[in-house]
Scaffold this motif. Structure first.
Motif, PDB file in Angstrom:
ATOM      1  N   LEU A   1       0.734  -1.293   0.100  1.00 20.34           N
ATOM      2  CA  LEU A   1      -0.069   0.153   0.235  1.00 20.34           C
ATOM      3  C   LEU A   1       0.887   1.336  -0.224  1.00 20.34           C
ATOM      4  O   LEU A   1       0.608   2.506  -0.337  1.00 20.34           O
ATOM      5  N   ASN A   2       2.444   1.194  -0.012  1.00 16.27           N
ATOM      6  CA  ASN A   2       2.990   2.605   0.225  1.00 16.27           C
ATOM      7  C   ASN A   2       3.802   2.489  -1.140  1.00 16.27           C
ATOM      8  O   ASN A   2       4.410   3.649  -1.139  1.00 16.27           O
ATOM      9  N   GLY A   3       3.346   1.828  -2.303  1.00 12.12           N
ATOM     10  CA  GLY A   3       3.591   1.658  -3.267  1.00 12.12           C
ATOM     11  C   GLY A   3       4.916   1.318  -3.668  1.00 12.12           C
ATOM     12  O   GLY A   3       5.264   1.049  -4.880  1.00 12.12           O
ATOM     13  N   TYR A   4       5.510  -0.148  -2.962  1.00 13.36           N
ATOM     14  CA  TYR A   4       6.548  -0.405  -3.458  1.00 13.36           C
ATOM     15  C   TYR A   4       5.953  -2.004  -3.500  1.00 13.36           C
ATOM     16  O   TYR A   4       5.119  -2.690  -2.622  1.00 13.36           O
ATOM     17  N   ILE A   5       6.214  -2.172  -4.389  1.00 16.17           N
ATOM     18  CA  ILE A   5       6.154  -3.585  -4.944  1.00 16.17           C
ATOM     19  C   ILE A   5       6.770  -4.763  -5.141  1.00 16.17           C
ATOM     20  O   ILE A   5       7.740  -4.035  -6.003  1.00 16.17           O
ATOM     21  N   TRP A   6       6.984  -5.865  -5.549  1.00 14.29           N
ATOM     22  CA  TRP A   6       7.941  -7.397  -5.497  1.00 14.29           C
ATOM     23  C   TRP A   6       7.013  -7.942  -6.558  1.00 14.29           C
ATOM     24  O   TRP A   6       5.878  -8.663  -6.478  1.00 14.29           O
ATOM     25  N   ILE A   7       7.642  -8.058  -7.101  1.00 16.87           N
ATOM     26  CA  ILE A   7       7.427  -9.103  -8.463  1.00 16.87           C
ATOM     27  C   ILE A   7       8.442 -10.197  -8.254  1.00 16.87           C
ATOM     28  O   ILE A   7       9.969 -10.185  -8.580  1.00 16.87           O
ATOM     29  N   ALA A   8       7.613 -11.263  -8.205  1.00 14.62           N
ATOM     30  CA  ALA A   8       8.868 -12.694  -8.474  1.00 14.62           C
ATOM     31  C   ALA A   8       8.578 -13.936  -9.127  1.00 14.62           C
ATOM     32  O   ALA A   8       7.182 -14.039  -9.079  1.00 14.62           O
ATOM     33  N   ASP A   9       9.331 -15.289  -9.595  1.00 16.98           N
ATOM     34  CA  ASP A   9       8.869 -16.153  -9.978  1.00 16.98           C
ATOM     35  C   ASP A   9       8.375 -16.651  -9.382  1.00 16.98           C
ATOM     36  O   ASP A   9       8.439 -17.329  -7.969  1.00 16.98           O
ATOM     37  N   THR A  10       6.836 -18.106  -9.468  1.00 18.48           N
ATOM     38  CA  THR A  10       6.013 -18.271  -8.357  1.00 18.48           C
ATOM     39  C   THR A  10       6.858 -19.617  -7.921  1.00 18.48           C
ATOM     40  O   THR A  10       7.166 -20.842  -7.303  1.00 18.48           O
ATOM     41  N   GLU A  11       7.472 -20.591  -9.073  1.00 16.44           N
ATOM     42  CA  GLU A  11       8.070 -21.080  -8.872  1.00 16.44           C
ATOM     43  C   GLU A  11       9.180 -21.583  -8.216  1.00 16.44           C
ATOM     44  O   GLU A  11       9.483 -22.298  -6.991  1.00 16.44           O
ATOM     45  N   GLN A  12       9.977 -20.619  -8.822  1.00 10.69           N
ATOM     46  CA  GLN A  12      11.304 -20.244  -7.782  1.00 10.69           C
ATOM     47  C   GLN A  12      10.865 -19.731  -5.758  1.00 10.69           C
ATOM     48  O   GLN A  12      12.097 -20.435  -5.701  1.00 10.69           O
ATOM     49  N   GLN A  13      10.457 -19.249  -6.147  1.00 14.04           N
ATOM     50  CA  GLN A  13       9.600 -19.180  -4.908  1.00 14.04           C
ATOM     51  C   GLN A  13       9.558 -19.880  -3.951  1.00 14.04           C
ATOM     52  O   GLN A  13       9.490 -20.164  -2.195  1.00 14.04           O
ATOM     53  N   ARG A  14       8.456 -21.318  -4.593  1.00 12.37           N
ATOM     54  CA  ARG A  14       7.826 -21.492  -3.365  1.00 12.37           C
ATOM     55  C   ARG A  14       9.148 -22.613  -3.137  1.00 12.37           C
ATOM     56  O   ARG A  14       9.176 -23.172  -2.545  1.00 12.37           O
ATOM     57  N   LYS A  15      10.293 -23.250  -4.356  1.00  9.65           N
ATOM     58  CA  LYS A  15      11.432 -24.456  -3.803  1.00  9.65           C
ATOM     59  C   LYS A  15      12.475 -23.450  -2.633  1.00  9.65           C
ATOM     60  O   LYS A  15      12.501 -23.983  -1.513  1.00  9.65           O
ATOM     61  N   GLN A  16      12.419 -22.063  -2.651  1.00 11.65           N
ATOM     62  CA  GLN A  16      12.966 -21.448  -2.042  1.00 11.65           C
ATOM     63  C   GLN A  16      12.027 -20.869  -0.653  1.00 11.65           C
ATOM     64  O   GLN A  16      13.093 -21.505   0.393  1.00 11.65           O
ATOM     65  N   GLN A  17      11.276 -21.028  -0.898  1.00 12.99           N
ATOM     66  CA  GLN A  17       9.906 -20.971   0.529  1.00 12.99           C
ATOM     67  C   GLN A  17      10.527 -22.472   1.337  1.00 12.99           C
ATOM     68  O   GLN A  17      10.624 -22.362   2.785  1.00 12.99           O
ATOM     69  N   ALA A  18       9.823 -23.529   0.825  1.00 14.86           N
ATOM     70  CA  ALA A  18      10.075 -25.125   1.102  1.00 14.86           C
ATOM     71  C   ALA A  18      11.477 -25.538   1.554  1.00 14.86           C
ATOM     72  O   ALA A  18      12.041 -25.703   2.585  1.00 14.86           O
ATOM     73  N   PHE A  19      12.828 -24.704   1.095  1.00 16.52           N
ATOM     74  CA  PHE A  19      14.468 -24.491   1.640  1.00 16.52           C
ATOM     75  C   PHE A  19      14.512 -24.032   3.114  1.00 16.52           C
ATOM     76  O   PHE A  19      14.785 -24.706   4.017  1.00 16.52           O
ATOM     77  N   ILE A  20      13.609 -23.039   2.495  1.00 18.65           N
ATOM     78  CA  ILE A  20      13.662 -22.062   3.939  1.00 18.65           C
ATOM     79  C   ILE A  20      13.537 -22.529   5.578  1.00 18.65           C
ATOM     80  O   ILE A  20      13.749 -22.675   6.607  1.00 18.65           O
TER      81      ILE A  20
END
Length: 344
Positions: free
Chosen positions: A224-243
């Motif tokens: 809502l502050n105007g800052y936007i984050w864009i990422a690849d869905t598949e890569q983020q899922r693999k990264q989140q599972a590892f974390i």
């Protein structure tokens, strides 16, 4: 007795109980013209009309002066260009381009700027940096305990300068400072994606601000502050599972992502670039940014056989914004009903 000289004839008597146990209340008649004026003024403020600098809002004394207004020559005048807002008798004008002003519960994306004693300072596109307390984050492994001096020494293992964080506004202090938190598992550090800044007034407040655009395989966080984050869905899922696995088994050791979890294919990079430029196109046209408007630009660019970089050409910006203006307006309730998961 003549009715015209009788003051009782000008008073309405309303009985509020059929059993006549309550006292009678006398209600004086109001002038019909005054009632019409009040109704007209209410309609003006309900419509959130556009104001320009120097335009008269109302007579001085009718309403309280708020932000974006001033008194001059017996009138309440707008000092900025924007929409008029009214809270009871307080009238203000919200400028189209202004700094973000946080409210409790806002979902934001911020950048760490400084590490201080037991807290981080975070840039959120506001008048001043917000702060993230050490006690307002999740410790590795999800341990619930009091923070100690050893945790303070390990603060750089959690966030360092220029790290991006996904957080929520927690509290607004009396001196104007604002505290944020990342206690929920869906909040935290953002890695391996694309950052974009747009005017905060273009962001649409909705039930969810994390959206997975399944049609193009891209995750978007619309702060809502105007800052936007864009990422690849598949890569983020693999990264989140590892974390998550690391926090369960080796939470006492620093997190180091393997290179294969950071890899993003060329096709994914092109989709991310197209989504980023679609959002930039909406910002250039000063149009509201939400998942449906982003996907409308995304699909139209593919239909026009445009590359990602061509989306920012002035001629194509004009054509696509003209096309979007011809589309039927969506109801606000429909824009919020997305079947996108909130948690990553």
């Amino acid at each position: 007795m003549n009715e015209t000289n009788n003051p009782i004839s000008e008073i309405n008597i309303e009985i509020f109980s059929p059993q006549k146990r309550l006292k009678l209340r006398h209600i004086e008649k109001k002038n019909e013209n005054e009632m019409e004026v009040d109704t007209d003024q209410d309609e003006i403020y309900k419509s959130r009309r556009l104001m320009i600098p120097g335009q008269s809002i109302a007579k001085e004394g009718e309403y309280l002066k708020g932000h974006g207004t001033f008194h001059f020559d017996g009138n309440l005048i707008a000092s900025v260009c924007g929409n008029i807002e009214r809270v009871n008798k307080l009238v203000s004008v919200r400028a189209f381009k202004s700094r973000y002003n946080g409210e409790i519960g806002d979902i934001i994306v911020g950048r760490i700027t400084e590490i201080q004693g037991k807290r981080w300072k975070v840039d959120v596109n506001a008048r001043q940096d917000y702060f993230l307390m050490l006690s307002a984050i999740n410790l590795p492994g999800g341990i619930q305990r009091r923070r100690t001096s050893s945790d303070e020494l390990q603060m750089r293992n959690l966030f360092v300068e220029n790290d991006l964080v996904y957080a929520e506004v927690q509290q607004i202090m009396g001196d104007g400072s604002v505290a944020i938190h990342t206690r929920n598992l869906k909040y935290g550090k953002l890695q391996n994606g694309c950052f974009l800044k747009v005017p905060s007034n273009l962001m649409k407040r909705s039930k969810m601000h994390f959206h997975s655009l399944d049609e193009c395989g891209v995750d978007v966080i619309l702060g809502l502050n105007g800052y936007i984050w864009i990422a690849d869905t598949e890569q983020q899922r693999k990264q989140q599972a590892f974390i998550q696995k690391h926090e369960r088994e080796n939470f006492d050791q620093p997190l180091v992502l393997p290179e294969d979890h950071k890899e993003i294919t060329k096709e994914s990079r092109e989709r991310i670039a197209r989504i980023k430029n679609s959002i930039s196109l909406l910002a250039e046209g000063f149009m509201v940014i939400h998942p449906k408007s982003i996907m409308q630009v995304y699909k139209q660019s593919i239909k026009m056989a445009l590359s990602a970089k061509d989306l920012l050409h002035p001629e194509y910006i004009r054509q696509i914004t003209t096309y979007l203006s011809t589309l039927p307006l969506e109801n606000d309730s429909n824009l919020d009903m997305h079947e996108y998961p909130e948690e990553q």
